[in-house]
Write a protein that holds these residues in place. Structure first.
Motif, short mmCIF file in Angstrom:
data_model
loop_
_atom_site.label_atom_id
_atom_site.label_comp_id
_atom_site.label_asym_id
_atom_site.label_seq_id
_atom_site.Cartn_x
_atom_site.Cartn_y
_atom_site.Cartn_z
N PHE A 31 10.10 -0.54 12.26
CA PHE A 31 10.87 0.54 12.14
C PHE A 31 11.26 1.17 10.92
O PHE A 31 11.29 2.41 10.70
CB PHE A 31 12.04 0.47 13.37
CG PHE A 31 12.49 1.99 13.34
CD1 PHE A 31 12.04 3.01 14.20
CD2 PHE A 31 13.84 2.18 12.88
CE1 PHE A 31 12.80 4.24 14.63
CE2 PHE A 31 14.50 3.50 12.82
CZ PHE A 31 13.97 4.65 13.59
N LEU A 32 12.01 0.21 10.23
CA LEU A 32 12.52 0.57 8.85
C LEU A 32 11.54 1.06 7.99
O LEU A 32 11.75 2.35 7.33
CB LEU A 32 13.13 -0.62 8.31
CG LEU A 32 14.64 -1.24 9.07
CD1 LEU A 32 15.25 -2.30 8.36
CD2 LEU A 32 15.63 0.15 9.04
N VAL A 33 10.40 0.37 7.90
CA VAL A 33 9.04 1.08 7.14
C VAL A 33 8.83 2.28 7.49
O VAL A 33 8.69 3.34 6.77
CB VAL A 33 7.98 0.03 6.84
CG1 VAL A 33 7.02 0.58 6.24
CG2 VAL A 33 8.44 -1.29 6.52
N HIS A 34 8.58 2.37 8.63
CA HIS A 34 8.36 3.65 9.43
C HIS A 34 9.25 4.77 9.07
O HIS A 34 9.02 5.87 8.32
CB HIS A 34 8.15 3.37 11.04
CG HIS A 34 8.44 4.72 11.58
ND1 HIS A 34 7.54 5.85 11.66
CD2 HIS A 34 9.59 5.16 12.52
CE1 HIS A 34 8.12 6.72 12.52
NE2 HIS A 34 9.19 6.52 12.88
N GLU A 46 0.92 -1.29 -0.01
CA GLU A 46 0.05 -0.08 -0.15
C GLU A 46 0.83 1.28 0.01
O GLU A 46 1.78 1.27 0.76
CB GLU A 46 -0.90 0.03 1.31
CG GLU A 46 -2.04 -1.38 1.43
CD GLU A 46 -3.16 -1.02 0.52
OE1 GLU A 46 -3.31 -0.11 0.25
OE2 GLU A 46 -3.68 -2.11 0.65
N THR A 47 0.40 2.50 -0.71
CA THR A 47 1.13 3.56 -0.54
C THR A 47 1.50 4.06 0.84
O THR A 47 0.54 4.06 1.63
CB THR A 47 0.44 4.79 -1.44
OG1 THR A 47 0.38 4.07 -2.85
CG2 THR A 47 1.33 6.00 -1.44
N CYS A 48 2.61 4.18 0.94
CA CYS A 48 3.10 4.37 2.54
C CYS A 48 3.96 5.80 2.60
O CYS A 48 5.04 5.84 1.90
CB CYS A 48 3.94 3.33 2.92
SG CYS A 48 4.78 3.14 4.44
N SER A 49 3.53 6.65 3.14
CA SER A 49 4.00 7.89 3.63
C SER A 49 3.86 8.37 5.10
O SER A 49 2.74 8.51 5.30
CB SER A 49 3.62 9.03 2.71
OG SER A 49 4.12 10.15 2.84
N TYR A 50 4.88 8.85 5.79
CA TYR A 50 4.86 9.26 7.14
C TYR A 50 4.05 8.54 7.95
O TYR A 50 3.11 8.79 8.68
CB TYR A 50 4.25 10.62 7.34
CG TYR A 50 5.01 11.65 6.47
CD1 TYR A 50 6.15 12.01 7.04
CD2 TYR A 50 4.75 12.52 5.29
CE1 TYR A 50 7.00 12.89 6.42
CE2 TYR A 50 5.62 13.18 4.70
CZ TYR A 50 6.67 13.61 5.22
OH TYR A 50 7.50 14.62 4.91
N VAL A 51 4.27 7.05 7.89
CA VAL A 51 3.26 6.03 8.77
C VAL A 51 4.08 5.84 10.04
O VAL A 51 5.24 5.97 10.27
CB VAL A 51 3.13 4.53 8.06
CG1 VAL A 51 2.67 4.74 6.57
CG2 VAL A 51 4.62 4.03 7.81
N SER A 52 3.23 5.44 10.90
CA SER A 52 3.84 5.06 12.31
C SER A 52 4.53 3.83 12.42
O SER A 52 4.16 2.99 11.40
CB SER A 52 2.72 5.25 13.24
OG SER A 52 1.91 4.26 13.20
N GLU A 53 5.14 3.62 13.46
CA GLU A 53 6.00 2.27 13.51
C GLU A 53 4.95 1.31 13.77
O GLU A 53 5.05 0.18 13.40
CB GLU A 53 6.93 2.38 14.45
CG GLU A 53 7.68 0.99 14.55
CD GLU A 53 9.06 1.05 15.81
OE1 GLU A 53 9.24 0.21 16.09
OE2 GLU A 53 9.07 2.37 16.34
#
Length: 279
Positions: A222-225, A133-140
Motif C-alpha cells: 500500500f505504501l508504494v502504491h 523500476e520507475t514507479c508512478s500511479y501503480v496499483s497496490e
C-alpha cells in the motif's frame, strides 16, 4: 540474493553474500549497486553469476550503504499502531510522509554524529524498501513488482528539531549520519513475507524496541502504491516504512542518546547494524 557495497566511504564496490555468509566481490560484473543494476532484468542476470567463483572480500572490510546514489529518501511516520499509542498520537487516516536527506545516508556500522544544538537524539529501527523500476500511479496489487528489495534502516531522529522547531519533521530527520542503511539489500524472492518480520533495537545492550512488521498500519504494498500517487519513484529511491514502539521519545521519563552510546539493531533475514554515537 543479499547484495552489499563495501569499501571506504565514496569508494565502495558492489558485492554479494555467498551461502556461507562471506562477502564476494561483484565489481567485475557491476560498476556499483545503484539505479542501473536494480531493475528486474538486471537482477535476473545477477542470479546467473557463479557466486562461489567470485573473489572473497577480506573479513572486517567496512560495509557501505547497500544502495548507491539514492535520489529520494521517503519516510513514513507513525506507521505502527503501538508506536502511535506510545507517543500519544492518533492513528493516521492516511500515511504521514516526509523526506530524509539522501546526504544523511551512511553505512550500517558507521558512527552516528550528534548535530550541533541537538538535545533529543533518538533511534528508530525500520524496514526500508528500495525501488527497482520507475514507479508512478501503480496499483497496490502491482506495487511490490517495482521494488528491488528490502533492507534495514535506522531512522535516526532529533526530536527537538522535529517537534519543537516548527514546520515539517524533515528538520529532525535529515542531519548528517541520520540514515544508516544495510548491511544487505535482500531481493524480495528471499523474503517470505514482508509483513511478518521480527525487528529489534538495543541501546548499550538494553532492549528498547521489539516489534514485527505485522503491526504496520499501512503495509508495504500500500505504501508504494500510495506514495506513487504523489511523486515518481525512480530506481534506487528508498522508502523507510516506520518504527515499532520503544523509542526514547515514548519512554517515561524520556531518554535520548548521548556521546558514546551504542545502538544495535536488526530485522529477521535482513542482517544487523551497530553504531556508536559521537559528538
Amino acid at each position: 540474493m543479499r547484495l552489499i557495497r563495501y569499501g571506504e566511504p565514496g569508494q565502495e564496490k558492489p558485492g554479494i553474500l555467498d551461502t556461507e555468509g562471506r562477502v564476494r566481490d561483484l565489481s567485475a560484473t557491476l560498476d556499483d549497486l545503484g539505479a542501473a543494476s536494480l531493475g528486474r532484468d538486471a537482477l535476473e542476470r545477477l542470479k546467473g553469476v557463479d557466486v562461489a567463483g567470485l573473489p572473497l572480500v577480506a573479513e572486517g572490510t567496512r560495509l557501505g550503504p547497500c544502495v548507491a546514489n539514492v535520489g529520494n529518501f521517503v519516510a513514513v511516520g507513525l506507521n505502527y499502531s503501538d508506536h502511535a499509542a506510545e507517543t500519544g498520537a492518533a492513528i493516521p487516516a492516511e500515511p504521514i510522509l516526509f523526506n530524509k536527506a539522501p546526504s544523511c545516508i551512511i553505512g550500517p556500522n558507521d558512527d552516528v554524529v550528534i548535530p550541533r544544538g541537538s538535545t533529543k537524539l533518538d533511534w528508530e529501527v525500520e524496514l526500508a524498501l528500495v525501488i527497482g523500476e520507475t514507479c508512478s500511479y501503480v496499483s497496490e496489487e502491482e506495487a511490490l513488482s517495482y521494488v528491488a528489495g528490502a533492507c534495514l534502516c535506522n531512522d535516526v531522529s532529533e526530536r527537538a528539531f522535529q517537534n519543537e522547531r516548527g514546520g515539517t519533521w524533515t528538520k529532525g530527520k535529515g542531519c548528517p549520519t541520520f540514515g544508516p542503511l544495510g548491511p544487505w539489500l535482500v531481493t524480495l524472492d528471499e523474503i517470505d513475507d514482508l509483513q511478518d518480520l521480527d525487528m529489534w533495537l538495543d541501546v548499550n545492550g538494553n532492549r528498547r524496541q521489539t516489534g514485527n512488521t505485522s503491526t504496520m498500519i499501512f503495509n508495504c504494498a500500500f505504501l508504494v502504491h500510495y506514495i506513487s500517487q504523489f511523486m515518481i519513484l525512480r530506481p534506487g529511491d528508498v522508502i523507510t516504512t516506520g518504527t515499532p514502539p520503544g523509542v526514547g521519545l515514548g519512554m517515561k521519563p524520556q531518554t535520548f542518546l548521548k556521546e558514546g552510546d551504542r545502538m544495535s539493531l536488526g530485522i529477521k533475514g535482513l542482517g544487523t547494524q551497530e553504531q556508536t554515537v559521537r559528538a
